[in-house]
Design a protein around this motif. Structure first.
Motif, mmCIF file in Angstrom:
data_model
loop_
_atom_site.group_PDB
_atom_site.id
_atom_site.type_symbol
_atom_site.label_atom_id
_atom_site.label_comp_id
_atom_site.label_asym_id
_atom_site.label_seq_id
_atom_site.Cartn_x
_atom_site.Cartn_y
_atom_site.Cartn_z
ATOM 1 N N GLN A 111 -9.453 5.083 -2.266
ATOM 2 C CA GLN A 111 -9.340 4.504 -0.925
ATOM 3 C C GLN A 111 -9.984 3.123 -0.791
ATOM 4 O O GLN A 111 -9.353 2.169 -0.314
ATOM 5 N N ASP A 112 -11.228 2.985 -1.191
ATOM 6 C CA ASP A 112 -11.938 1.715 -0.992
ATOM 7 C C ASP A 112 -11.281 0.580 -1.773
ATOM 8 O O ASP A 112 -11.023 -0.498 -1.228
ATOM 9 N N ALA A 113 -11.019 0.805 -3.055
ATOM 10 C CA ALA A 113 -10.409 -0.241 -3.876
ATOM 11 C C ALA A 113 -8.982 -0.542 -3.407
ATOM 12 O O ALA A 113 -8.541 -1.701 -3.418
ATOM 13 N N PHE A 114 -8.272 0.496 -3.012
ATOM 14 C CA PHE A 114 -6.905 0.338 -2.508
ATOM 15 C C PHE A 114 -6.890 -0.557 -1.271
ATOM 16 O O PHE A 114 -6.098 -1.499 -1.180
ATOM 17 N N CYS A 115 -7.762 -0.272 -0.307
ATOM 18 C CA CYS A 115 -7.764 -1.033 0.941
ATOM 19 C C CYS A 115 -8.207 -2.477 0.718
ATOM 20 O O CYS A 115 -7.688 -3.399 1.348
ATOM 21 N N THR A 116 -9.160 -2.678 -0.191
ATOM 22 C CA THR A 116 -9.585 -4.039 -0.506
ATOM 23 C C THR A 116 -8.433 -4.854 -1.084
ATOM 24 O O THR A 116 -8.185 -5.998 -0.678
ATOM 25 N N ALA A 117 -7.698 -4.250 -2.026
ATOM 26 C CA ALA A 117 -6.566 -4.946 -2.638
ATOM 27 C C ALA A 117 -5.435 -5.159 -1.635
ATOM 28 O O ALA A 117 -4.812 -6.236 -1.603
ATOM 29 N N LEU A 118 -5.169 -4.157 -0.809
ATOM 30 C CA LEU A 118 -4.104 -4.280 0.185
ATOM 31 C C LEU A 118 -4.433 -5.363 1.205
ATOM 32 O O LEU A 118 -3.579 -6.191 1.548
ATOM 33 N N ASP A 119 -5.668 -5.383 1.696
ATOM 34 C CA ASP A 119 -6.055 -6.395 2.684
ATOM 35 C C ASP A 119 -5.988 -7.796 2.101
ATOM 36 O O ASP A 119 -5.669 -8.765 2.799
ATOM 37 N N ARG A 120 -6.283 -7.922 0.813
ATOM 38 C CA ARG A 120 -6.173 -9.237 0.159
ATOM 39 C C ARG A 120 -4.715 -9.702 0.185
ATOM 40 O O ARG A 120 -4.434 -10.880 0.457
ATOM 41 N N GLN A 121 -3.795 -8.791 -0.091
ATOM 42 C CA GLN A 121 -2.379 -9.150 -0.059
ATOM 43 C C GLN A 121 -1.900 -9.408 1.365
ATOM 44 O O GLN A 121 -1.109 -10.331 1.615
ATOM 45 N N ARG A 122 -2.355 -8.599 2.313
ATOM 46 C CA ARG A 122 -2.001 -8.825 3.717
ATOM 47 C C ARG A 122 -2.458 -10.208 4.178
ATOM 48 O O ARG A 122 -1.714 -10.949 4.834
ATOM 49 N N ALA A 123 -3.682 -10.557 3.843
ATOM 50 C CA ALA A 123 -4.240 -11.845 4.261
ATOM 51 C C ALA A 123 -3.440 -12.997 3.659
ATOM 52 O O ALA A 123 -3.202 -14.022 4.316
ATOM 53 N N ALA A 124 -3.014 -12.841 2.398
ATOM 54 C CA ALA A 124 -2.230 -13.897 1.760
ATOM 55 C C ALA A 124 -0.879 -14.075 2.455
ATOM 56 O O ALA A 124 -0.415 -15.204 2.655
ATOM 57 N N LYS A 125 -0.249 -12.966 2.837
ATOM 58 C CA LYS A 125 1.046 -13.056 3.512
ATOM 59 C C LYS A 125 0.908 -13.596 4.933
ATOM 60 O O LYS A 125 1.781 -14.316 5.418
ATOM 61 N N ARG A 126 -0.186 -13.259 5.599
ATOM 62 C CA ARG A 126 -0.374 -13.655 6.999
ATOM 63 C C ARG A 126 -1.129 -14.966 7.147
ATOM 64 O O ARG A 126 -1.243 -15.486 8.248
ATOM 65 N N ASP A 127 -1.662 -15.451 6.033
ATOM 66 C CA ASP A 127 -2.431 -16.697 6.035
ATOM 67 C C ASP A 127 -3.630 -16.621 6.982
ATOM 68 O O ASP A 127 -3.981 -17.609 7.627
ATOM 69 N N GLU A 128 -4.229 -15.444 7.063
ATOM 70 C CA GLU A 128 -5.436 -15.262 7.871
ATOM 71 C C GLU A 128 -6.104 -13.961 7.452
ATOM 72 O O GLU A 128 -5.448 -13.063 6.930
ATOM 73 N N PRO A 129 -7.409 -13.839 7.655
ATOM 74 C CA PRO A 129 -8.101 -12.599 7.284
ATOM 75 C C PRO A 129 -7.591 -11.411 8.079
ATOM 76 O O PRO A 129 -7.128 -11.546 9.225
ATOM 77 N N VAL A 130 -7.658 -10.228 7.465
ATOM 78 C CA VAL A 130 -7.267 -9.001 8.139
ATOM 79 C C VAL A 130 -8.488 -8.419 8.839
ATOM 80 O O VAL A 130 -9.543 -8.232 8.227
ATOM 81 N N ARG A 131 -8.356 -8.159 10.138
ATOM 82 C CA ARG A 131 -9.455 -7.589 10.911
ATOM 83 C C ARG A 131 -9.017 -6.241 11.462
ATOM 84 O O ARG A 131 -7.903 -6.094 11.967
ATOM 85 N N ARG A 132 -9.892 -5.255 11.386
ATOM 86 C CA ARG A 132 -9.589 -3.930 11.922
ATOM 87 C C ARG A 132 -9.425 -4.020 13.439
ATOM 88 O O ARG A 132 -10.234 -4.631 14.141
ATOM 89 N N SER A 133 -8.355 -3.409 13.946
ATOM 90 C CA SER A 133 -8.061 -3.463 15.375
ATOM 91 C C SER A 133 -7.174 -2.295 15.737
ATOM 92 O O SER A 133 -6.958 -1.383 14.938
ATOM 93 N N ASP A 134 -6.649 -2.315 16.957
ATOM 94 C CA ASP A 134 -5.716 -1.278 17.387
ATOM 95 C C ASP A 134 -4.332 -1.468 16.764
ATOM 96 O O ASP A 134 -3.466 -0.606 16.891
#
Length: 261
Positions: free
Chosen positions: A168-191
């Motif tokens: 879980q931890d490593a998966f989410c770190t890697a996924l958020d890195r890819q999300r941030a690259a696609k969105r051109d902004e950091p991923v923040r936990r929200s609703d």
């Protein structure tokens, strides 16, 4: 109508390395129903006013008769389902006076890795049924040479929950890195569900890979559109090294085919 069966050159996905040779042959309209030729890479393509259908697998799969039989059966089933759905949709559109949009199904199998114990396959499947856009999903198959049976990669683990806990931890770190690259902004936990840390197994297709062709030492998670982000972001793929904790989640019967990195 013409259906061709063509031996294809297929490249593997990110977890390994495999190629197949090119040989070409043609068949009649009944060729899609027939059995695969042992050792051949197969590619069936059919394009008409009602639907577009394609299905392929690499030579490594064709060399194993039970695997070729499984894929041949699935190919026939998917084509029959597509034909029936497309015919029904065409009749409905004609009756209502709306234009019919050609249905489509394309499934392509690739070698992830080929170790002494396992042939690991993954597939990309695209389908379109007249809506705003098509949908791409993944599939996986693992041929166990020792047991002489085909299983899903997730079946080698004691439970989905234990694999989730180990990754879980490593998966989410890697996924958020890819999300941030696609969105051109950091991923923040929200609703926003597309910013949440998702459960790996429930939201992906698990595949097994190897860096050396000797043992499984990496695990991949193929994530379909909408599972980790909006459709426009497309699919995601997270690949993690096998750790001691992941190894502990492998069933004892399969553990000697894995190695931690």
């Amino acid at each position: 109508m013409r259906i061709a069966i063509v031996s294809a050159l297929l490249l593997l996905s990110a977890c390994g390395t495999q190629t197949a040779g090119n040989v070409e042959a043609a068949g009649g309209a009944d060729a899609v129903e027939g059995s695969a030729t042992a050792g051949d890479a197969q590619a069936v393509k059919e394009d008409n006013a009602l639907y577009e259908f394609a299905y392929s697998w690499p030579a490594a799969a064709g060399k194993i008769a039970p695997v070729a039989a499984i894929l041949t059966t699935e190919r026939t089933r998917l084509k029959n389902e597509l034909t029936n759905d497309a015919e029904a949709a065409k009749a409905e559109m004609d009756a209502s006076g709306f234009p019919y949009r050609t249905y489509a199904m394309d499934k392509s199998w690739q070698v992830v890795t080929d170790t002494p114990r396992f042939l690991s396959l993954s597939a990309t499947q695209y389908s379109y049924s007249g809506g705003a856009h098509g949908m791409t999903v993944s599939d996986a198959l693992l041929w166990d040479r020792k047991a002489q049976e085909a299983i899903k990669p997730i079946d080698v683990f004691t439970s989905s929950a234990k694999l989730d806990a180990a990754t879980q931890d490593a998966f989410c770190t890697a996924l958020d890195r890819q999300r941030a690259a696609k969105r051109d902004e950091p991923v923040r936990r929200s609703d926003d569900p597309f910013s949440d840390c998702i459960e790996p197994v429930a939201n992906s297709t698990v595949i097994l890979g190897s860096t050396n062709g000797s043992a499984i030492d990496r695990i991949g998670f193929l994530i379909a559109p909408y599972n980790a982000g909006p459709y426009a972001e497309g699919s995601y793929e997270v690949t993690l090294p096998v750790t001691d904790r992941i190894l502990d989640a492998v069933k004892p019967a399969y553990r000697d085919a894995f190695v931690a990195r």
